[in-house]
Every structure is written in structure tokens, then in C-alpha cells.
Design a protein around this motif. Structure first.
Motif: not given
Length: 226
Positions: A24, A28, A67, A71
Motif C-alpha cells: 500500500a 499510494h 488496505w 487508504h
């Protein structure tokens, strides 16, 4: 035997969570075109681990849960993390450059003294940076308050600072000995180690093992039920 199996599964889930956090982080960071996504990813990693740490009743997180938590934290940190991280980076880059400059120029005895001072200053600043992101993840306060609290923690919580430093050294040694670990886990491991040290020895309100963890009787009862 059952207790061993439960413990093994628990640690496997931790490894899986760290692995997902690493993926992640990369995704990102790229999503923010690196410059705009790196520091929000740092903040989101700290925030994800904090959420996991305070979830003492159920730390058996799924891939989706990790996740999703990451996020949401990343989107919330897009502005504040960049405002918090880039000035830190600029100061640390300057300190490292000055240390490199002194090390690569013969300045005599004065150079040795300055080199030693800069080494200690870089060490202190590194601990401050690591801990400041943990404080940032735990409190919704102004950057000035966060920086002041982080400096105080480095000084007033020597065991926490020592463990952050030692765990970082262990991580660097492991990455140097097995480079594949760096590719698989990246910055997710040193951030996890920092959060565990702060959680265990930092005594931060809202993220303190001595307050959040169940007592021995409750833990034993939970294991017995499993």
C-alpha cells in the motif's frame, strides 16, 4: 499445542499486515506521483499500525481491512503530512550534507569535534523524526505541538528512544544480511518497530500498552476460550 498454533497464526497475520502495508505504501506513493504521495504514505503507515495496536480485542486483520485503513488514512493526510514532512526532510538533508562535508574535508582537530557534534545531532534528529510521526498519528494537534511533544519524548522517554534506535539497527542489519527482506517489506518494518517501541515504552495517552492491553487474567481467559 493449540496455544502454539494460535500464537503462530497471530504472528503470521502480523507479517501479512506489514506486507500489505508495504504494498500500500508503494502504491499510494506512486498514486501521489511520489512527491505528493510519499509523506502521506508515511503518515498512513503509522496511522494503520496505531489503529491495529489499539484494536486489542481483534488484531486478526484481513488484507482488505489493512488496505482500507491505509487508504482512508492516506486520503486524510494528503495535505497535513506533506506540510509536516517536507520541512523535516529539508532540515535532515542539510544536517546529513554538513556531516558529509566535514567527513570529507580535513579540518584538523576542530573538524573531529564538529563531526562528533553533527553525528550526535543527526542521531537525535533521526529519533525525533521517527517518534514525531507516531505522535502525529496519535494526536490531532498543530505541527508545533507535535514537534514540541516529540522532542520532549526523545529526552523524557529514554527507554523508548533506545528501543527505537536498537530496533532500527536490527532492521538495517537484517536488510543488509538478507536484501530480499528490504524488497518485501521496505519501510513498513522500521515504522512498525517504531510504533511498537512507542506503544510499549512511550506511554502516550490513547496508545499505551499499560492501559490498552488486557490484564493477564483476561488474556488467559481469552486463550482458554479459543
Amino acid at each position: 499445542m493449540k496455544r502454539v498454533a494460535v500464537t503462530y497464526e497471530y504472528f503470521c497475520r502480523i507479517i501479512l499486515m506489514i506486507l500489505v502495508a508495504h504494498v500500500a505504501f508503494i502504491a499510494h506513493t506512486l498514486l501521489g506521483l511520489v512527491i505528493g504521495g510519499f509523506f502521506p504514505s508515511v503518515a498512513a503507515t503509522y496511522a494503520t499500525y496505531r489503529t491495529w495496536l489499539i484494536d486489542v480485542k481483534d488484531r486478526s486483520w484481513t488484507i482488505k481491512q489493512t488496505w482500507t485503513t491505509f487508504h482512508k488514512a492516506w486520503k486524510a493526510e494528503l495535505k497535513s503530512a506533506n506540510a509536516f514532512g517536507w520541512p523535516q526532510f529539508a532540515v535532515w538533508a542539510l544536517l546529513i550534507w554538513e556531516y558529509w562535508l566535514v567527513q570529507n574535508n580535513d579540518m584538523g582537530v576542530a573538524g573531529l569535534v564538529v563531526s562528533g557534534v553533527l553525528l550526535l545531532l543527526n542521531l537525535f534528529y533521526g529519533l525525533f523524526v521517527f517518534i514525531s510521526w507516531a505522535v502525529h498519528a496519535n494526536f490531532d494537534e498543530s505541527p508545533y505541538w507535535t514537534l514540541r511533544t516529540s522532542i520532549a519524548m526523545v529526552i523524557a522517554r529514554p527507554m523508548c528512544s533506545l528501543m527505537v534506535f536498537l530496533l532500527f539497527l536490527v532492521t538495517v542489519w537484517a536488510y543488509a544480511a538478507w536484501p530480499g527482506l528490504l524488497m518485501a517489506f521496505g519501510v513498513a518494518v522500521p515504522i512498525y518497530a517504531t510504533m511498537m517501541a512507542v506503544y510499549s515504552w512511550g506511554r502516550l495517552p490513547g496508545m499505551d500498552v499499560h492501559v490498552l492491553e488486557p490484564n493477564e487474567k483476561d488474556a488467559a481467559a481469552a486463550i482458554h476460550k479459543q
